[in-house]
Design a protein around this motif. Structure first.
Motif, short mmCIF file in Angstrom:
data_model
loop_
_atom_site.label_atom_id
_atom_site.label_comp_id
_atom_site.label_asym_id
_atom_site.label_seq_id
_atom_site.Cartn_x
_atom_site.Cartn_y
_atom_site.Cartn_z
N LYS A 1 5.20 58.95 -12.10
CA LYS A 1 6.27 59.65 -11.38
C LYS A 1 6.06 61.16 -11.44
CE LYS A 1 9.25 57.31 -13.76
NZ LYS A 1 10.34 56.60 -14.42
N ARG A 52 11.18 45.35 -16.91
CA ARG A 52 10.98 45.63 -18.35
C ARG A 52 12.31 45.70 -19.08
NH1 ARG A 52 8.22 51.02 -18.22
NH2 ARG A 52 8.42 50.92 -20.47
N SER A 59 4.57 54.60 -16.60
CA SER A 59 5.84 54.76 -15.88
C SER A 59 6.18 56.24 -15.72
CB SER A 59 6.94 54.02 -16.66
OG SER A 59 8.21 54.40 -16.22
N ILE A 60 6.16 56.97 -16.83
CA ILE A 60 6.54 58.39 -16.78
C ILE A 60 5.51 59.20 -16.00
CG2 ILE A 60 6.82 60.47 -18.19
CD1 ILE A 60 8.08 58.77 -20.37
N TYR A 91 10.13 48.79 -13.94
CA TYR A 91 11.04 49.28 -14.97
C TYR A 91 12.27 48.36 -15.08
CZ TYR A 91 13.22 52.38 -18.25
OH TYR A 91 13.78 52.89 -19.39
N PHE A 125 13.85 56.88 -28.06
CA PHE A 125 13.14 55.61 -27.87
C PHE A 125 12.18 55.37 -29.03
CE2 PHE A 125 13.35 55.55 -23.04
CZ PHE A 125 13.94 54.31 -22.98
N LEU A 182 2.89 51.13 -21.24
CA LEU A 182 3.82 50.94 -20.11
C LEU A 182 4.70 52.17 -19.92
CD1 LEU A 182 4.90 47.18 -20.61
CD2 LEU A 182 3.20 48.10 -19.02
N ILE A 183 5.13 52.79 -21.00
CA ILE A 183 5.94 54.01 -20.87
C ILE A 183 5.06 55.13 -20.30
CG2 ILE A 183 7.26 55.80 -22.10
CD1 ILE A 183 8.07 53.72 -24.17
N1 URA Z 1 11.38 56.63 -19.00
C1 URA Z 1 10.67 56.21 -17.94
O1 URA Z 1 10.71 56.78 -16.87
N2 URA Z 1 9.88 55.12 -18.13
C2 URA Z 1 9.79 54.45 -19.29
O2 URA Z 1 9.06 53.50 -19.36
C3 URA Z 1 10.55 54.92 -20.38
C4 URA Z 1 11.34 56.03 -20.21
#
Ligand code: URA
Length: 436
Positions: A187, A168, A183-184, A165, A207, A179-180
Motif C-alpha cells: 500500500k 486474515r 500488506s503494509i 486482510y 501488534f 503477511l504484515i
Molecule cells: N496494518 C496493515 O495495513 N496490514 C497488516 O497486515 C497489519 C497492519
C-alpha cells in the motif's frame, strides 16, 4: 497450477516460486481460488513463514493487483510515515505539517481505528466538514499546493490487500511478519513515495508485543522496501503506555494542535520529532537526524507547521473556526473520573487496556463498518511516574453513553497501576534500522 499443491508445499516448509505465490494471490482476486484454500494457505504461511525473496514477491504481486498513485508533475521529494498502530498515536497529524514545512512532500494515506488501535482518518473526520475521501486529482493538487494531504486508501490501490486482510482478520493470521510486511508495504509503495519511515510499535499496546518481534517486522519492512527501490527507515518505539495525554478522536486533534503550538507532551514530541527528522534525512533535506531535528523544531517554533495544518484543514473542507471553538469543550456529557486507588506513584497505564476500553467508549471499533464517536476518550491528568495521593484525579473518561462507561470501566481501572515506588524510566525510541 493447482492451489492445493501450493498449499501443500508451504505446509511442508517449502519455498514458493513467484509463480506459485501468484497462483494464490491473483487466483484469489480473480475468483478462481476459493476463500477456503486461501485461508489454508495463509495459515501455512503463518506457521512456516516466508523467505525474504518470497516476501518481496508477495509484496510486488499485491502491489500489481491494483493501480498506483501517479505523483509525476509535482516536485518532490515525497516521503511518508507509517505507524503499525498504537493508542494515543496522533503522530501523523503533527508530523505531516512539520515535514511539509521543511520542504518534504507527504502523500499520506491512512487507516481507520481497528480493535484497540486508533485511526488517523477517524481523528481527522471529527473536525466538522473535513473529508478524507480525496480522488487522485485532488490528492495530487493538495500535495502540490500545501505540501501534504491526508486521504484514505482508494478501492483501486492494492485490492488484493483489502480481500486478504479481511480474510486474515477472521482466520487468526494477522500476526505474521511476511503477511504484515506485504500488506503494509504494497500500500505504501502504491502511494508513490520515494522514501518511507516506519514507526514499528512494540509493547502491550502494539501488534508486536516484544522488542524482538518488532525488530523482526522492522527488519523485514526495511529490507523488503529497499528491494523495491525505496529508501527506508524503521524506528521501533515503545507502546506500553498511551502516547500523549489524550486518547480519542477530537481529543487527539486538540492535542495535535497543542503540539503544533509548541505545547505538546514530551513523549509525543520526542516520537514526532524523531520520525519527522528521519523523513527529512530520507528526503535529503538534512544530512543527519540532529540537523533534521533542529529544522523540525524550528518549523514548530516559527508557527509554520501550525499554519500548514490549518491550511490543510481548510483545503480538505474542515471548518477551522468551529474546530477552534470546540477545543477544550467538545466532550460527551457521559463522563466519569478515574482516581488513584492509593497513594504512591503511577507505575503504569496499560495502553492495551486503554485501547480496548476505548472501543466500548466509542473511540474505536471492532468491525470496519462500526461507527465511532468524535467526542469521547480519555484526558490523562497524571501519567507514568507521577506521584499521587489516594483519590487524586488520574483521568477524565468520556463515553458515548452511560452503558459504554459501565462496559469500559473494569478495563479502565485495571489499566491503572499505582505502587509505593517510582517506576524506572524506559526509552521511547528503542532502535533504528536504516537503508538510505
Ligand atoms: N496494518 C496493515 O495495513 N496490514 C497488516 O497486515 C497489519 C497492519
Amino acid at each position: 497450477m493447482r492451489a492445493v499443491d501450493v498449499i501443500m508445499k508451504k505446509r511442508d516448509g517449502g519455498e514458493l516460486s513467484r509463480d506459485e505465490i501468484a497462483a494464490i494471490v491473483n487466483g484469489y482476486v480473480s475468483g478462481e481460488v476459493p476463500e477456503y484454500q486461501v485461508s489454508a494457505w495463509l495459515m501455512a504461511v503463518f506457521f512456516r513463514g516466508m523467505s525474504f525473496r518470497e516476501t518481496a514477491d508477495l509484496t510486488d504481486l499485491m502491489l500489481r493487483s491494483g493501480s498506483t498513485m501517479d505523483l509525476s508533475g509535482i516536485a518532490g521529494p515525497f516521503v511518508d510515515k507509517h505507524s503499525t498502530g498504537g493508542v494515543g498515536d496522533k503522530v501523523s497529524l503533527v508530523l505531516a505539517p512539520i515535514a511539509a514545512a521543511c520542504g518534504v512532500r507527504v502523500p499520506m494515506m491512512s487507516g481507520r481505528a481497528l480493535g484497540h488501535t486508533g485511526g488517523t482518518l477517524d481523528k481527522l473526520e471529527s473536525i466538522p466538514g473535513y473529508t478524507t475521501r480525496l480522488d487522485e486529482k485532488r490528492f495530487r493538487e493538495y500535495i502540490g499546493r500545501d505540501g501534504f494531504a491526508m486521504t484514505g486508501q482508494t478501492d483501486a490501490i492494492v485490492p488484493a490487500d483489502k480481500r486478504l486482510y479481511s480474510l486474515r482478520d477472521v482466520t487468526a493470521t494477522v500476526e505474521s511478519v511476511p503477511l504484515i510486511t506485504a500488506s503494509i508495504l504494497s500500500k505504501k509503495v502504491a502511494e508513490g513515495a520515494e522514501a518511507l519511515v516506519f514507526d514499528v510499535k512494540s509493547g502491550p499496546g502494539a501488534f508486536m508485543k516484544t522488542v524482538d518481534d518488532a525488530e523482526r517486522l522492522a527488519s523485514s519492512l526495511v529490507r523488503t522496501g529497499q528491494a523495491m527501490g525505496k529508501r527506508i527507515v524503521g524506528v521501533i518505539t515503545d507502546m506500553t503506555e498511551p502516547l500523549g495525554d489524550k486518547v480519542g478522536n477530537f481529543l487527539e486533534v486538540e492535542e495535535s494542535i497543542d503540539c503544533l503550538e509548541g505545547r505538546g507532551p514530551a513523549d509525543l514530541m520526542e516520537v514526532t520529532y524523531r520520525l519527522s527528522a528521519w523523513m527529512l534525512v530520507a528526503a535529503g533535506v538534512a544530512k543527519d537526524v540532529d540537523a533534521a531535528t533542529r529544522l523540525c523544531e524550528e518549523a514548530v517554533s516559527s508557527g509554520r507547521a501550525l499554519e500548514l495544518f490549518m491550511r490543510n484543514v481548510r483545503t480538505q473542507g474542515g471548518d477551522v473556526d468551529r474546530m477552534t471553538a470546540m477545543r477544550g469543550s467538545f466532550r460527551s456529557k457521559h463522563v466519569r473520573e478515574l482516581r488513584a486507588p492509593a497513594s504512591g506513584y503511577v507505575r503504569s497505564i496499560d495502553a492495551y487496556k486503554i485501547g480496548l476500553a476505548g472501543v466500548y467508549l466509542g473511540v474505536g471499533r471492532n468491525k470496519t463498518s462500526d461507527p465511532v464517536a468524535p467526542d469521547v476518550g480519555f484526558v490523562f491528568e497524571r501519567r507514568k511516574g507521577a506521584a499521587v495521593a489516594k483519590g487524586d484525579l488520574v483521568a477524565t473518561v468520556y463515553g458515548k453513553d452511560a452503558a459504554s462507561l459501565d462496559a469500559a470501566w473494569p478495563l479502565v481501572t485495571e489499566a491503572l497501576s499505582v505502587g509505593p515506588d517510582a517506576p524506572a524510566a524506559s526509552p521511547l525510541v528503542i532502535k533504528e534500522i536504516t537503508a538510505l
